[in-house]
Design an enzyme around this catalytic site. Sequence first.
Site, PDB file in Angstrom:
ATOM      1  N   LYS A  22       0.851  -1.208   0.000  1.00 18.27           N
ATOM      2  CA  LYS A  22       0.000   0.000   0.000  1.00 18.27           C
ATOM      3  C   LYS A  22       0.879   1.249   0.000  1.00 18.27           C
ATOM      4  CE  LYS A  22      -1.704   1.563   4.032  1.00 18.27           C
ATOM      5  NZ  LYS A  22      -1.414   2.959   4.353  1.00 18.27           N
ATOM      6  N   ASN A  23       1.890   1.268   0.867  1.00 17.14           N
ATOM      7  CA  ASN A  23       2.678   2.493   1.057  1.00 17.14           C
ATOM      8  C   ASN A  23       3.712   2.721  -0.036  1.00 17.14           C
ATOM      9  OD1 ASN A  23       1.119   2.965   3.221  1.00 17.14           O
ATOM     10  ND2 ASN A  23       2.658   2.466   4.761  1.00 17.14           N
ATOM     11  N   ARG A  92      -4.886  10.739   4.092  1.00 15.46           N
ATOM     12  CA  ARG A  92      -3.943  11.851   4.134  1.00 15.46           C
ATOM     13  C   ARG A  92      -2.837  11.706   3.093  1.00 15.46           C
ATOM     14  NH1 ARG A  92      -3.209  13.601   8.441  1.00 15.46           N
ATOM     15  NH2 ARG A  92      -1.043  14.188   8.052  1.00 15.46           N
ATOM     16  N   CYS A 116      -5.699  13.063  12.456  1.00 12.73           N
ATOM     17  CA  CYS A 116      -5.631  11.626  12.178  1.00 12.73           C
ATOM     18  C   CYS A 116      -5.647  10.946  13.537  1.00 12.73           C
ATOM     19  CB  CYS A 116      -4.333  11.318  11.428  1.00 12.73           C
ATOM     20  SG  CYS A 116      -3.972   9.567  11.375  1.00 12.73           S
ATOM     21  N   ARG A 121       0.177  14.541  12.809  1.00 10.64           N
ATOM     22  CA  ARG A 121       0.713  14.280  11.465  1.00 10.64           C
ATOM     23  C   ARG A 121       0.654  15.528  10.588  1.00 10.64           C
ATOM     24  NH1 ARG A 121      -1.496   8.648   9.340  1.00 10.64           N
ATOM     25  NH2 ARG A 121       0.346   8.783   8.001  1.00 10.64           N
ATOM     26  N   ASP A 304       4.548   0.766  12.074  1.00  9.42           N
ATOM     27  CA  ASP A 304       3.352   0.104  11.532  1.00  9.42           C
ATOM     28  C   ASP A 304       3.228  -1.347  11.993  1.00  9.42           C
ATOM     29  OD1 ASP A 304       3.488   1.789   8.303  1.00  9.42           O
ATOM     30  OD2 ASP A 304       2.850   2.438  10.287  1.00  9.42           O
ATOM     31  N   ARG A 396      -8.643  -0.556   4.391  1.00  3.84           N
ATOM     32  CA  ARG A 396      -7.749   0.450   3.806  1.00  3.84           C
ATOM     33  C   ARG A 396      -6.391  -0.144   3.483  1.00  3.84           C
ATOM     34  NH1 ARG A 396      -7.228   5.728   7.196  1.00  3.84           N
ATOM     35  NH2 ARG A 396      -5.865   6.044   5.432  1.00  3.84           N
TER      36      ARG A 396
HETATM   37  C1  EPZ Z   1       4.116   7.047   6.252  1.00  2.00           C
HETATM   38  O1  EPZ Z   1       3.295   8.070   6.781  1.00  2.00           O
HETATM   39  C2  EPZ Z   1       3.240   5.807   6.168  1.00  2.00           C
HETATM   40  N1  EPZ Z   1       2.128   6.058   5.255  1.00  2.00           N
HETATM   41  C3  EPZ Z   1       2.701   5.444   7.559  1.00  2.00           C
HETATM   42  O2  EPZ Z   1       1.967   4.232   7.434  1.00  2.00           O
HETATM   43  C4  EPZ Z   1       3.898   5.195   8.474  1.00  2.00           C
HETATM   44  O3  EPZ Z   1       3.432   4.903   9.779  1.00  2.00           O
HETATM   45  C5  EPZ Z   1       4.784   6.451   8.505  1.00  2.00           C
HETATM   46  O4  EPZ Z   1       5.206   6.773   7.150  1.00  2.00           O
HETATM   47  C6  EPZ Z   1       6.032   6.262   9.348  1.00  2.00           C
HETATM   48  O5  EPZ Z   1       6.758   5.181   8.883  1.00  2.00           O
HETATM   49  C7  EPZ Z   1       2.357   6.004   3.911  1.00  2.00           C
HETATM   50  O6  EPZ Z   1       3.465   5.751   3.472  1.00  2.00           O
HETATM   51  C8  EPZ Z   1       1.187   6.273   3.034  1.00  2.00           C
HETATM   52  P1  EPZ Z   1       6.052  10.514   8.260  1.00  2.00           P
HETATM   53  P2  EPZ Z   1       3.812   9.625   6.744  1.00  2.00           P
HETATM   54  O7  EPZ Z   1       5.967  11.775   7.497  1.00  2.00           O
HETATM   55  O8  EPZ Z   1       4.641   9.836   5.547  1.00  2.00           O
HETATM   56  C9  EPZ Z   1       6.236  13.862  11.597  1.00  2.00           C
HETATM   57  C10 EPZ Z   1       0.130   2.794   7.745  1.00  2.00           C
HETATM   58  O9  EPZ Z   1      -0.330   2.263   8.764  1.00  2.00           O
HETATM   59  N2  EPZ Z   1       6.054  14.846  10.512  1.00  2.00           N
HETATM   60  O10 EPZ Z   1       7.227   9.603   8.035  1.00  2.00           O
HETATM   61  O11 EPZ Z   1       2.629  10.486   6.971  1.00  2.00           O
HETATM   62  C11 EPZ Z   1       4.981  13.030  11.816  1.00  2.00           C
HETATM   63  O12 EPZ Z   1       4.069  13.719  12.654  1.00  2.00           O
HETATM   64  C12 EPZ Z   1       0.561   4.251   7.770  1.00  2.00           C
HETATM   65  O13 EPZ Z   1       0.321   2.207   6.637  1.00  2.00           O
HETATM   66  C13 EPZ Z   1       6.068  16.213  10.818  1.00  2.00           C
HETATM   67  O14 EPZ Z   1       6.223  16.593  11.966  1.00  2.00           O
HETATM   68  O15 EPZ Z   1       4.728   9.649   8.044  1.00  2.00           O
HETATM   69  C14 EPZ Z   1       5.536  11.789  12.465  1.00  2.00           C
HETATM   70  O16 EPZ Z   1       5.702  12.009  13.845  1.00  2.00           O
HETATM   71  C15 EPZ Z   1       0.260   4.900   9.114  1.00  2.00           C
HETATM   72  N3  EPZ Z   1       5.904  17.122   9.814  1.00  2.00           N
HETATM   73  C16 EPZ Z   1       6.920  11.634  11.819  1.00  2.00           C
HETATM   74  O17 EPZ Z   1       7.220  12.906  11.219  1.00  2.00           O
HETATM   75  C17 EPZ Z   1       5.735  16.730   8.500  1.00  2.00           C
HETATM   76  O18 EPZ Z   1       5.606  17.612   7.618  1.00  2.00           O
HETATM   77  C18 EPZ Z   1       6.978  10.579  10.723  1.00  2.00           C
HETATM   78  O19 EPZ Z   1       5.924  10.864   9.834  1.00  2.00           O
HETATM   79  C19 EPZ Z   1       5.717  15.344   8.206  1.00  2.00           C
HETATM   80  C20 EPZ Z   1       5.887  14.421   9.229  1.00  2.00           C
END
Ligand code: EPZ
Length: 420
Positions: A22-23, A92, A116, A121, A304, A396
């Site tokens: 998915k990701n 998102r 979320c 996020r 995850d 999802r």
């Molecule tokens: C991706 O989400 C995955 N989703 C998530 O999988 C996964 O948990 C996550 O990466 C972490 O590995 C997809 O790939 C579609 P991040 P993403 O930006 O990209 C902070 C699932 O269950 N952050 O790596 O949204 C954020 O709050 C889903 O399949 C900021 O502060 O995650 C978090 O604490 C859930 N500002 C950390 O970074 C930003 O602009 C990591 O988030 C962006 C992120």
Amino acid sequence: MDKIVIEGGSSLRGKVLISGAKNAALPLICATILAPGKNILTNVPRLGDVRTVLKLLAIIGAEVDLEWPRVVVDTSELDNPVAPYELVKTMRAAILVLGPLVARYGHAKVSLPGGCAIGARPINLHLKALEAMGATIEIKRGYVEVTCDRLRGARIDFPVATVGGTENVMMAASLALGVTHIHNAAREPEIEDLANMLNAMGAKVEGAGTSTIVITGVDSLHAVEHRVIPDRIEAGTFMIGAALNQGEVELQGVNPSHLTSVIDHLRRAGVTIETRTDSILVRGPSKITPFEIVTEPHPGFPTDMQAQFMVLALAAHGKSIITESIFENRFMHVPELVRMGAQIDVQSRAAHLLGPAFLEGTTVMATDLRASASLILAGLIAEGTTQVLRVYHLDRGYENIVDKLQGLGARISRVPSELF
Ligand code: EPZ
């Protein structure tokens, strides 16, 4: 809303084919915006989130042809660089159209993703990076509008390794003027898969999979055919299922090198794991050893998989500690597991679990995608019948999970909502 009903006690035995990731599929579909023409994606998982992003591409003007698991996305004529709230609020990851739209059209309007379940996020790092590349950012009425005639290469230093932020910058930088350096880039396999497809399209992306990625912008990209990598989180979820009740399962169509940390932690818990090129054999032990885990960006232990490992901890003999360091609210499965009889004490970001827990089947509520998977795993080791409600969360991210579990001997069924 359907529910899933599980009778506890059965061991999982047999073989299961793991679907595409998915990701990986989500950013790959968004990246087709950069390459006019018929883009063909294969091994695409038939999931709610994938359908949503394909719907979004169609709204933007792409022609989408579904012959699952093969999807054709023709982006020759895109005419509407807007991602509406109705879609973004349900998923998102729609924010991943931002970079490609600005890169190709010089303009994009995307609804802010809003809250979320698992955490705030924010997307501040995505926007800051695009601004560093010369874009003008305007936020009004719940939408972010990004404008730039031609993005310029820049040095991007991410304070946290953001998967989506890294992906948005990689896509935007592919058509920018000059060179972009991303420091503290996310290193997930899905990042490498995106880089491989971008390079096949004619982009120049180097270093994907490491924490420094260098993208040299080009003037145009062309459509390609690309196979989505296997879903390492679906695979990890089934590995936990196999480890419970002394199961024995062979996962097929996987890439073991994407699961190094998960395999390492399972082995430390006493689970037998044998890996081959594209398969993993998992044998559950008579006694599971308690463990300590801290979730980290890849190649660390994946957030995850945190909810699923909680169930393994509840089956272990002794005290385990699981710390969630990525998201601030990713323990919503805990109260549901406690209702089943689990002893879990949460202190700030660390959950202290005592096993082996005597779990009793009851009705529980799914709150987010991976939490719903952990409740199903808990149903496997609970005494009696467990009913999981709000299974749309599950749809999802897991393709045909009930069929796959039934095929491995689980006593599980899905009850359509009109029957209850
Ligand atoms: C991706 O989400 C995955 N989703 C998530 O999988 C996964 O948990 C996550 O990466 C972490 O590995 C997809 O790939 C579609 P991040 P993403 O930006 O990209 C902070 C699932 O269950 N952050 O790596 O949204 C954020 O709050 C889903 O399949 C900021 O502060 O995650 C978090 O604490 C859930 N500002 C950390 O970074 C930003 O602009 C990591 O988030 C962006 C992120």
